[in-house]
Design an enzyme around this catalytic site. Structure first.
Site, PDB file in Angstrom:
ATOM      1  N   ASP A 195      33.481  41.707 -45.164  1.00 19.71           N
ATOM      2  CA  ASP A 195      33.745  41.933 -46.584  1.00 19.71           C
ATOM      3  C   ASP A 195      34.578  40.794 -47.150  1.00 19.71           C
ATOM      4  O   ASP A 195      35.518  40.314 -46.497  1.00 19.71           O
ATOM      5  CB  ASP A 195      34.492  43.259 -46.794  1.00 19.71           C
ATOM      6  CG  ASP A 195      33.690  44.449 -46.290  1.00 19.71           C
ATOM      7  OD1 ASP A 195      32.490  44.509 -46.592  1.00 19.71           O
ATOM      8  OD2 ASP A 195      34.272  45.302 -45.590  1.00 19.71           O
ATOM      9  N   ASP A 217      36.763  39.859 -50.550  1.00 19.53           N
ATOM     10  CA  ASP A 217      37.357  40.346 -51.788  1.00 19.53           C
ATOM     11  C   ASP A 217      37.933  39.184 -52.586  1.00 19.53           C
ATOM     12  O   ASP A 217      38.395  38.180 -52.031  1.00 19.53           O
ATOM     13  CB  ASP A 217      38.474  41.351 -51.492  1.00 19.53           C
ATOM     14  CG  ASP A 217      37.954  42.603 -50.795  1.00 19.53           C
ATOM     15  OD1 ASP A 217      36.741  42.864 -50.906  1.00 19.53           O
ATOM     16  OD2 ASP A 217      38.752  43.287 -50.143  1.00 19.53           O
ATOM     17  N   ASP A 236      50.180  45.346 -49.175  1.00 22.46           N
ATOM     18  CA  ASP A 236      50.863  46.092 -48.116  1.00 22.46           C
ATOM     19  C   ASP A 236      51.466  45.198 -47.035  1.00 22.46           C
ATOM     20  O   ASP A 236      52.681  45.190 -46.834  1.00 22.46           O
ATOM     21  CB  ASP A 236      49.924  47.143 -47.509  1.00 22.46           C
ATOM     22  CG  ASP A 236      48.555  46.583 -47.125  1.00 22.46           C
ATOM     23  OD1 ASP A 236      48.357  45.356 -47.171  1.00 22.46           O
ATOM     24  OD2 ASP A 236      47.671  47.401 -46.763  1.00 22.46           O
TER      25      ASP A 236
END
Length: 448
Positions: free
Chosen positions: A63, A65, A141
């Site tokens: 993935d 992003d 995070d």
């Protein structure tokens, strides 16, 4: 009153192209298309998060992003193949066939009073206040996930020390760990999962609060925990994830009855079987072979099922009834924590309930079990049980051989009178049940 939010300071560190290993040839062409179009339209756009982290350690991300200063609505205007999703986090998905490039607008840490940032009991439940790239970096995070790859000069932008942490193979939370876990308890699972996936160590200050705060996981959305379990155990690093959950005290919260059963199983046989099953799952993922959530949950909840079954039998419940009641009880109790869909819980229970049928050598029972749609999964599960006890060796040997024989050979080996009398055709309809003759009411009364 909500607790004061401690915002860490961002300090930009640029890692030039010659000092890192990221190459455009390893980046999805579709992600590059998005980045270049954002740039050409006058917006800032960066590859961000896990893809940057994985590329730095030689991984192959699936993935990609993108983070940008364009709002979701502005992204949608640039891409005809774009859809906007999410309420808690408003995002743009740019769709290229089967690949989706997720585009997120830089988020701010502060609340601008618009109502687009909302906290409940210290947890972030809505976050759509937009800000700068510095704001965006410090609200992520882990430091390893707060790295930005820039296509202007092919550098990596680091605002929170993430580059050094990736090089040291360390998972470290940005900001105060306890506050960040209280904002979103699922971050504790993410710490374990990412450390397992990457072979990283959880930094001491990041690891310390997890056993104390593990109970907060029980308040997370059950559907979200189901997805996290799939990520933990079906991504090719299930053994390391399981051991991480044990070390951090998260296992008894995520799988309460399994945790209790493992603690009570002094021989360690159930744990050996569970780890053997996870090793097999990791191997299948590595070989690009299919993996089944139903089989995974049959494995993860098997210790709980065994304990419930023993308890019911000790109460004098018949074996068959105890099996069904134990399966239902374990499933129902687990649903309090994890939203396990019926399309997985029902085959999971079938795998358990078929185990007792492997010791039956009656010809018709053998043929029916071989024709059962869940036979292969149940047999593989039986083989796994050898890791806990070699008492299943004879059953495993019989059913392994049975699968290699024709129906006629198998019927003959079972002492059938005639091969033609056996269930030679798996697709043949079952024989018609003899219809009972209906008696007149008077005769029935007299007979009683």
């Amino acid at each position: 009153m909500e607790p004061a939010v401690i915002v860490p300071q961002a300090a930009l560190h640029i890692i030039p192209r010659e000092q890192h290993t990221i190459s455009r040839k390893d980046i999805s062409p579709n992600a590059l298309r998005v980045l270049y179009r954002l740039r050409d339209a006058g917006f800032a756009g960066y590859l961000v998060g896990g893809a940057v982290r994985d590329l730095l350690v030689g991984g192959h991300p699936k993935d990609f992003d993108v983070a940008t200063d364009a709002t979701p609505e502005q992204v949608k205007q640039l891409f005809r193949n774009c859809r906007l999703i999410g309420r808690r986090f408003r995002l743009a998905h740019v769709v290229f066939g089967r690949e989706i490039i997720e585009v997120a607008t830089f988020r701010a840490n502060s609340d601008d009073g618009s109502g687009d940032r909302e906290m409940e009991n210290g947890r972030l439940v809505r976050d759509n206040v937009y800000g700068s790239i510095e704001d965006d970096a410090v609200r992520r995070d882990f430091t390893a996930n707060a790295l930005y790859y820039a296509i202007e000069d092919f550098s990596v932008r680091d605002y929170v020390g993430g580059y050094d942490d990736v090089m040291a193979r360390k998972m470290k939370l940005i900001g105060d760990p306890e506050q960040r876990y209280r904002e979103d308890p699922v971050r504790m699972l993410r710490a374990v999962r990412l450390a397992a996936k990457l072979g990283f160590e959880i930094e001491a200050a990041t690891a310390e609060p997890i056993p104390r705060l593990a109970g907060l996981l029980a308040e997370a959305a059950p559907a979200r925990l189901f997805e996290e379990i799939l990520k933990l155990f079906l991504s090719g690093h299930g053994v390391a994830s399981f051991e991480g959950l044990e070390r951090t005290g998260l296992l008894p919260v995520l799988l309460p009855e399994t945790g209790a059963a493992l603690a009570a199983n002094r021989s360690g046989a159930l744990r050996r079987m569970l780890l053997e099953g996870l090793r097999g799952t990791d191997t299948r993922v590595a070989n690009d072979e299919p993996v089944s959530p139903a089989f995974l949950f049959a494995l993860l909840l098997w210790p709980a099922y065994c304990r419930a079954l023993a308890s019911l039998q000790a109460q004098g419940v018949s074996v068959e009834d105890a099996q069904r009641r134990a399966a239902d009880r374990v499933t129902l109790h687990q649903l309090n924590t994890v939203a396990l869909p019926r399309r997985f819980s029902l085959p999971m229970q079938e795998i358990w309930l078929l185990q007792s049928r492997f010791s039956n050598r009656q010809r018709k029972r053998v043929m029916r079990l071989l024709a059962h749609p869940r036979f292969r999964a149940a047999y593989d599960f039986l083989v796994l049980r050898m890791a806990a006890s070699d008492s299943h060796a004879d059953d495993v040997a019989f059913w392994r051989e049975a699968q290699t024989q024709s129906s006629e050979q198998l019927a003959a080996s079972l002492g059938a009178a005639a091969a033609g009398d056996s269930y030679t055709d798996e697709n043949a309809p079952p024989s018609k049940r003899r219809r009972r003759r209906r008696r007149r009411s008077g005769a029935a009364s007299a007979g009683e």
